[in-house]
Scaffold this active site. Structure first.
Site, short mmCIF file in Angstrom:
data_model
loop_
_atom_site.label_atom_id
_atom_site.label_comp_id
_atom_site.label_asym_id
_atom_site.label_seq_id
_atom_site.Cartn_x
_atom_site.Cartn_y
_atom_site.Cartn_z
N ASP A 1 -17.59 81.74 20.39
CA ASP A 1 -17.98 81.75 18.97
C ASP A 1 -18.94 80.59 18.69
OD1 ASP A 1 -16.21 83.92 18.42
OD2 ASP A 1 -14.56 82.50 18.51
N HIS B 1 -10.01 83.71 16.65
CA HIS B 1 -11.03 84.44 17.40
C HIS B 1 -10.93 85.95 17.15
CE1 HIS B 1 -13.92 85.46 20.44
NE2 HIS B 1 -13.04 86.26 21.03
#
Ligand SMILES: NC(=O)c1ccc[n+]([C@@H]2O[C@H](COP(=O)([O-])OP(=O)(O)OC[C@H]3O[C@@H](n4cnc5c(N)ncnc54)[C@H](O)[C@@H]3O)[C@@H](O)[C@H]2O)c1
Ligand SMILES: O=C(O)C[C@H](O)C(=O)O
Length: 352
Positions: free
Chosen positions: A189, A216
């Site tokens: 990310d 996530h």
């Protein structure tokens, strides 16, 4: 030493499962070499024959901090091991195939990286992977608790928001849980956020640092664009575009691969970047700071991703969120709601 003895030892080292030699005899020469000139860490990859596992194994073999690399999978581990072992870098590579060899793969490891499990297909959420991957992560973590309870664990298998709580419960049950040593990998990310923000700003991504907090999956992925370094400002449209693109980065790849899996190459890059930070921390380097999904008191949730300082014992310091703007405060509330449910689902899987 006779030449044929030397050859037998090298072969036995690479394929311990085929060896008739005693374990002490098999390991000595190459382990000594690994510990000698280039001191380093012992790293195991569980799921090493997979889409992430293979490039991850290749990149770990190139990492000078790694002296021993164990490659474990339930399929194809010998082939990947033979291939990677021909690279003329320092780490000694050994392959382990199937559950009976899990203990051999894990014993003595300093760092265990877990990309084992099924990936998404278009139309699926990460949570749709829970039913298969929860059991895989449980089994692998039971092995870690037994064979290398002090290892740092980097957990990649999805859904990370639930698999990290699963791992924690397994370790608690075994009496080996150290929250500092269990880290869910959210580095992809950050890698994506750095790339997309750099595109908008017209900068080199290597100059950009975007904290990504929360978890996530979807809205739990919360980029803090107000804290980007170098300091900068974005229009409302840019904030909305960037937040959505970062949150949907995984889905963008799943759709582009059209049924052939999810991010593997960028994930292997991110996993190695994160594993390298963990190893530098273990070595005692100062100021090693990355985002990770860890046990946390930053919010009311038991796990949360923020920046952490990596040291000799893992995530030694968990940083606060810092000042958030209104957009981020609203995002945080959405993130916490979904994240809380995913965490609870993981805990219940072991406690049921
Ligand atoms: N955290 C992240 O940012 C991130 C990013 C990308 C993918 N992922 C996740 O990583 C996982 C792996 O993705 P992939 O693309 O490499 O999948 P893949 O199917 O290509 O590879 C997975 C590998 O795991 C192995 N495996 C299955 N069960 C196992 C077990 N019990 N023990 C050991 N190995 C086992 C398989 O044999 C296979 O080689 C998925 O769950 C995916 O969603 C996470
Ligand atoms: O999106 C996925 O399913 C894989 C991974 O979590 C990713 O972010 O790429």
């Amino acid at each position: 030493m006779e030449a044929n003895q030397r050859i037998a030892r090298i072969s036995a080292h690479l394929h311990p499962q085929n060896s008739q030699m005693e374990e002490s005899c098999v390991l000595k020469p190459l382990e000594c070499r690994a510990k000698g000139g280039a001191p380093g860490f012992k790293v195991a990859i569980l799921g090493a024959a997979g889409g992430i596992g293979q490039p991850l194994a290749m990149l770990m073999k190139m990492n000078p901090l790694v002296s021993v690399l164990h490659l474990y999978d339930v399929v194809n581990a010998p082939g990947v091991t033979a291939d990677i072992s021909h690279m003329d870098t320092g780490a000694v590579v050994r392959g382990f195939l199937g559950q009976p060899q899990l203990e051999g793969a894990l014993t003595g490891m300093d760092l265990v990286v877990i990309p084992a499990g099924v990936p998404r297909k278009p139309g699926m959420t990460r949570d749709d992977l829970f039913n298969i991957n929860a059991g895989i992560v449980r089994t692998l973590c039971e092995g870690i608790a037994k064979c290398c309870p002090n290892a740092i664990v980097n957990l990649i298998s999805n859904p990370v928001n639930s698999t990290v709580p699963i791992a924690a419960e397994v370790f608690k049950k075994a009496g080996t849980y150290d929250p500092k040593r269990l880290l869910g990998v959210t580095m992809l990310d950050v890698v994506r956020a750095n790339t997309f923000v750099a595109e908008v700003l017209g900068l080199d991504p290597r100059e950009v640092d975007v904290p990504v907090v929360g978890g996530h999956a979807g809205v739990t992925i919360l980029p803090l664009l107000s804290q980007v370094k170098p300091p900068c400002s974005f229009t409302k449209e840019e904030v909305e575009y960037l937040t959505k693109r970062i949150q949907d980065g995984g889905t963008e790849v799943v759709q582009a691969k059209a049924g052939a899996g999810s991010a593997t190459l960028s994930m292997a890059y991110a996993a190695v970047k994160f594993a390298d930070a963990c190893l530098r921390g273990l070595r005692g380097d100062a100021g090693v700071i990355e985002c990770a999904f860890v046990a946390s008191e930053v919010t009311e949730l038991p796990f949360f991703a923020t920046k952490v300082r990596l040291g000799r014992s893992g995530a030694e310091e968990v940083y606060q969120l810092g000042p958030l703007n209104e957009y981020e405060r609203i995002g945080l509330e959405h993130a916490k709601k979904e994240l809380g449910e995913s965490i609870q689902k993981g805990i219940s899987f072991i406690k049921k």
